[in-house]
Scaffold this motif. Structure first.
Motif, short mmCIF file in Angstrom:
data_model
loop_
_atom_site.label_atom_id
_atom_site.label_comp_id
_atom_site.label_asym_id
_atom_site.label_seq_id
_atom_site.Cartn_x
_atom_site.Cartn_y
_atom_site.Cartn_z
N GLY A 9 12.13 81.83 64.89
CA GLY A 9 10.99 80.92 64.86
C GLY A 9 9.96 81.31 63.82
O GLY A 9 9.41 80.46 63.12
N ALA A 10 9.69 82.62 63.70
CA ALA A 10 8.70 83.09 62.73
C ALA A 10 9.13 82.73 61.31
O ALA A 10 8.32 82.29 60.48
CB ALA A 10 8.50 84.59 62.86
N ILE A 11 10.41 82.92 61.02
CA ILE A 11 10.91 82.66 59.66
C ILE A 11 10.96 81.16 59.37
O ILE A 11 10.47 80.69 58.33
CB ILE A 11 12.29 83.29 59.48
N THR A 12 11.53 80.38 60.29
CA THR A 12 11.73 78.95 60.03
C THR A 12 10.42 78.17 60.07
O THR A 12 10.15 77.36 59.19
CB THR A 12 12.73 78.35 61.03
N ILE A 13 9.58 78.42 61.10
CA ILE A 13 8.33 77.67 61.18
C ILE A 13 7.38 78.11 60.07
O ILE A 13 6.58 77.32 59.58
CB ILE A 13 7.69 77.83 62.57
N GLY A 14 7.49 79.38 59.66
CA GLY A 14 6.69 79.81 58.51
C GLY A 14 6.99 78.97 57.28
O GLY A 14 6.08 78.55 56.56
N MET A 15 8.27 78.69 57.03
CA MET A 15 8.64 77.85 55.89
C MET A 15 8.18 76.41 56.10
O MET A 15 7.67 75.77 55.17
CB MET A 15 10.15 77.91 55.66
N ILE A 16 8.36 75.91 57.32
CA ILE A 16 7.94 74.53 57.61
C ILE A 16 6.44 74.37 57.42
O ILE A 16 5.96 73.34 56.92
CB ILE A 16 8.35 74.16 59.04
N THR A 17 5.69 75.41 57.77
CA THR A 17 4.24 75.37 57.65
C THR A 17 3.79 75.12 56.22
O THR A 17 2.80 74.41 55.98
CB THR A 17 3.62 76.69 58.17
N ASP A 18 4.50 75.72 55.26
CA ASP A 18 4.14 75.52 53.86
C ASP A 18 4.55 74.15 53.34
O ASP A 18 4.24 73.81 52.20
CB ASP A 18 4.77 76.62 53.00
N VAL A 19 5.25 73.36 54.16
CA VAL A 19 5.66 72.02 53.77
C VAL A 19 4.81 70.97 54.47
O VAL A 19 4.27 70.05 53.84
CB VAL A 19 7.15 71.79 54.08
N ALA A 72 5.69 83.51 53.63
CA ALA A 72 5.65 84.97 53.51
C ALA A 72 5.27 85.62 54.84
O ALA A 72 5.89 86.61 55.26
CB ALA A 72 4.65 85.38 52.43
N LEU A 73 4.26 85.07 55.51
CA LEU A 73 3.85 85.61 56.80
C LEU A 73 4.96 85.45 57.84
O LEU A 73 5.21 86.36 58.64
CB LEU A 73 2.59 84.90 57.28
N GLY A 74 5.64 84.32 57.82
CA GLY A 74 6.74 84.11 58.75
C GLY A 74 7.88 85.09 58.53
O GLY A 74 8.45 85.62 59.48
N ALA A 75 8.20 85.34 57.24
CA ALA A 75 9.26 86.30 56.94
C ALA A 75 8.88 87.71 57.34
O ALA A 75 9.68 88.45 57.93
CB ALA A 75 9.60 86.24 55.44
N VAL A 76 7.63 88.10 57.06
CA VAL A 76 7.15 89.43 57.44
C VAL A 76 7.17 89.59 58.96
O VAL A 76 7.61 90.61 59.51
CB VAL A 76 5.74 89.67 56.87
N ALA A 77 6.67 88.55 59.67
CA ALA A 77 6.68 88.61 61.14
C ALA A 77 8.10 88.59 61.69
O ALA A 77 8.41 89.30 62.66
CB ALA A 77 5.87 87.44 61.71
N GLY A 78 8.98 87.81 61.07
CA GLY A 78 10.36 87.71 61.55
C GLY A 78 11.12 89.01 61.40
O GLY A 78 11.78 89.47 62.33
N VAL A 79 11.02 89.64 60.22
CA VAL A 79 11.66 90.94 60.02
C VAL A 79 11.05 91.98 60.96
O VAL A 79 11.75 92.84 61.50
CB VAL A 79 11.54 91.38 58.55
N GLY A 80 9.73 91.86 61.17
CA GLY A 80 9.08 92.77 62.10
C GLY A 80 9.63 92.66 63.51
O GLY A 80 9.74 93.67 64.22
N ARG A 81 10.00 91.43 63.90
CA ARG A 81 10.56 91.24 65.25
C ARG A 81 11.88 92.00 65.42
O ARG A 81 12.23 92.41 66.52
CB ARG A 81 10.78 89.76 65.54
N ILE A 82 12.61 92.17 64.33
CA ILE A 82 13.82 93.00 64.41
C ILE A 82 13.43 94.44 64.74
O ILE A 82 14.09 95.12 65.53
CB ILE A 82 14.61 92.93 63.09
N GLY A 83 12.32 94.89 64.14
CA GLY A 83 11.79 96.21 64.49
C GLY A 83 11.37 96.28 65.94
O GLY A 83 11.50 97.32 66.60
N ALA A 84 10.87 95.15 66.46
CA ALA A 84 10.48 95.11 67.87
C ALA A 84 11.67 95.32 68.79
O ALA A 84 11.53 95.87 69.90
CB ALA A 84 9.81 93.76 68.18
N ILE A 85 12.83 94.88 68.35
CA ILE A 85 14.06 95.11 69.12
C ILE A 85 14.51 96.56 68.99
O ILE A 85 14.95 97.19 69.96
CB ILE A 85 15.17 94.15 68.65
N CYS A 86 14.40 97.10 67.77
CA CYS A 86 14.90 98.45 67.50
C CYS A 86 14.00 99.54 68.09
O CYS A 86 14.48 100.63 68.44
CB CYS A 86 15.02 98.67 65.99
N GLY A 87 12.69 99.27 68.20
CA GLY A 87 11.76 100.29 68.72
C GLY A 87 12.13 100.80 70.10
O GLY A 87 12.27 102.02 70.31
#
Length: 428
Positions: free
Chosen positions: A70-80, A356-371
């Motif tokens: 959601g962070a990645i896709t809606i981030g892109m949609i937001t810029d549109v 950019a914010l969506g991608a940063v937040a999305g990749v961060g969520r992977i860290g949230a799983i790994c933590g």
């Protein structure tokens, strides 16, 4: 609101409506952080469901996967389509599927609804930060972002308290109903009062807020990698990943690690509370520091200090010393990640900012799983104390190094235009 040139009206709208409405959207993120942990014990006790800890972990992970996408896709949609529409859609989707969670007949349906709710919620953070950044005064942009993120921790604390009050009388399903209720008030207020970002409208070529801008997801994605931004984009992804490894890893396992160190359960839970009190204090301090010395040096310093105080937790300090160390760790660990969002929002032009914010937040969520996985691995090996803290300190140090290599031509260009000089800006 009138045309985009009416900056006074824009500032009034920001002060009166944008911050409270976006803050409430971020509060929902804090609700989601805690709610599954709150409802998991009664779900495990419900023999009709046959839920196991392993199945519960899977459902929790599915929700985080939804938030990542959601962070990645809606981030892109937001810029549109714009910040306003995207945030309203994100809040509406999260609230609808959170309500449906309360009607789940089994764990698999609950997991599906948690995934779909995560898709919506994942878009709230990048969209809200983009809107706040673009409507805040430049000299207060750091404080605006950190103030916004206090909603995250307030939501987490309120949800934990609600669990104590609601579950005995209404069961676990009542928690998801409560999580959906804010939308009844929040969405109508957003529809009526939430303005579109003038920066987005200008970048999209629309002369007035009531005209539909013409955006391009391709252009938004390209903004992450063109004009020398590839290295910075990857570095910010790494930093965000490391930041959320710390946030979720410590929130999940700090009490158990401290118990392994010999502290009583009550003391270990108190340390978790102190860690989150430090988080709120850190958010208030970090924004002011970032606005004074610049975002980039603040992020580097915050991650470096996080590494220092996490390493200090490996030493069993006498008396009040451990409480002070945990408080200091909380002050720097949690606000480090928020400063990453603040830096990202200022490092990219409006055409790609939400992406950019969506991608940063999305990749961060992977860290949230790994933590939590990292902390659980050290606990399984029986070496979480002290080596778990050393591992988390290394994670923080990597975050500091990664953000140190970020260079933003956009921030330099903006500063040059503002200052009428070629001198590099302090925020860069």
């Amino acid at each position: 609101m009138g045309g985009v040139e009416r900056s006074g009206t824009d500032r009034t709208a920001y002060t009166a409506w944008v911050m409270p409405l976006c803050w409430m959207a971020i509060l929902l993120d804090g609700f989601d952080l805690v709610v599954f942990g709150v409802v998991l014990p009664p779900l495990l006790d419900d023999k009709a469901w046959g839920l196991t800890p392993a199945t519960g972990s899977l459902v929790a992970t599915i929700g985080l996967v939804g938030m990542t996408i959601g962070a990645i896709t809606i981030g892109m949609i937001t810029d549109v389509i714009g910040r306003r529409k995207a945030l309203i859609i994100a809040v509406s989707a999260f609230s609808l599927f959170t309500l449906l969670c309360s009607f789940s007949p089994n764990a698999w349906v609950l997991g599906l609804f948690r995934f779909l709710a995560g898709l919506g919620l994942g878009g709230c953070l990048p969209t809200a930060i983009a809107l706040i950044t673009e409507l805040a005064h430049k000299e207060r942009a750091g404080r605006a972002t950190t103030t916004l993120m206090t909603g995250y921790h307030v939501g987490a604390v309120l949800t934990a308290l609600l669990g104590i009050l609601v579950i005995p009388g209404f069961g676990w399903r009542g928690m998801f109903v409560i999580g959906a209720l804010p939308a009844v008030v929040l969405v109508p207020l957003m529809l009526k009062y939430l303005p579109e970002s003038p920066s987005f409208l200008r970048a999209a070529g629309a002369p007035a807020p009531d005209q539909a801008p013409h955006g391009s997801s391709t252009r938004a994605i390209a903004a992450l990698f063109r004009n020398g931004m590839t290295r910075s984009t990857v570095a910010l992804w790494i930093t965000s990943f490391m930041g959320l490894v710390l946030v979720y890893g410590l929130n999940t396992w700090l009490p158990q690690i401290m118990r392994q160190a010999g502290y009583a359960l009550g003391a270990a839970l108190t340390l978790l509370l102190i860690l989150n009190v430090g988080a709120v204090i850190g958010l208030l301090i970090a924004g002011m520091v970032a606005d004074r010395i610049g975002v980039r040096p603040s992020v580097i310093a915050w991650f470096a200090l996080s590494a220092l105080f996490l390493a200090l937790l490996s030493i069993k300090l006498p008396g009040i010393g451990v409480y002070v160390s945990v408080l200091l760790a909380g002050i720097f660990v949690f606000s480090s990640q928020v400063l990453v969002y603040a830096y990202t929002s200022r490092a990219y032009p409006p055409t790609g900012r939400a992406t950019a914010l969506g991608a940063v937040a999305g990749v961060g969520r992977i860290g949230a799983i790994c933590g939590p996985l990292l902390g659980g691995w050290f606990l399984t090996l029986g070496i979480a104390y002290p080596w778990g803290f050393f591992a988390f300190a290394i994670v923080a140090a990597i975050g500091a190094v990664a953000v140190a290599v970020v260079r933003s031509p956009h921030m330099r260009a903006v500063a040059d235009a503002d200052l009428g000089t070629t001198e590099a800006p302090r925020a860069h």
